[in-house]
Design a protein around this motif. Sequence first.
Motif: not given
Length: 332
Positions: A220-223, A225-226, A242-244
């Motif tokens: 979660e520090a980088r992406f 999460l959904v 979310g980003q990928t």
Amino acid sequence: MKSKVQPLVDGFGRKIDYVRLSVTDRCNLRCRYCMAEDMVFLPRRDLLTLEELADLSRHLVRRGVRRIRVTGGEPLVRRGILDLFRNLGALIGHGLDEVTLTTNGTELPKLAGDLAAAGVARVNVSLDTLDAARFAQITRRGELDTVLRGIAAAAAAGLKVKLNMVAMKGVNDHEFAEMAAWCAARGHDLSIIETMPLGEVEGERSDTYLPVAAARDALEARFDLVPSTHRTGGPSRYFELGQTGSRVGFISPLSNNFCAACNRIRIAATGTVYGCLGHDQKVELRDVMREGGEDALNAALDRLLAGKPERHEFDIARAEPAVARHMSVTGG
């Protein structure tokens, strides 16, 4: 007269439609959290033949099993294993929804195409690090490049790939985001798993135990999460990055027990069937299959399900493992 075949339902009303089918306890690696350095494997004469494994699978499908995951040890080291996959693949569309495989990936460079042709849909590849030196340290004898080539071969053959990463404090706890990004770039899913106290190993598992919540915090520090509704029949609870758009799953046998929805049994290569990974409750099917006939086989399975535990009792802080047998005996 043969008894009427009934669905597999345990004493808590849970329908069993998923089987983890081990074909060998042998492995060509010695991952530190899974095996001792000096493993003593079963004599080959004690194992069910590949024909018996196929016959048992057909019977289980008649009783409502929809998914079969072939496991080990390392299943692909068993001689003639493609014959079993072809027999299982023939059941797809005739009661069976899919055949999947858990592997360490070392044999996939040679076998991925044949597995896809046999009907395998998905493979789970155990990979705990992308660092070659750390990989060799964890596995004691493996070469990371071989596994990476195996993953690439599986994807090229059209197999859906998911990586299984065991979370280990002080070992790979700085790699979660890197692994997730690596998987996303190649279209692979990732599951992060808590280590499980099965069998004696060198060292204390509690020293490296890490709850998956810590891995989730790192991601979660980088992406973003959904939460995802994606399910594969196993215990992973998935999120989308979310980003990928890729997925990461978390398997939390210690920190967040998921046994209430258990839909599986595990069959060892000897024909021993366990109702739970974390208990010794079992029935022996090898002699029943060879001597007792279909009614005796059904009776043995029904005994197992009547006594299937409600949940495991894993406790990483206990000095002794939950059960004496290693994961490679039961099948992952």
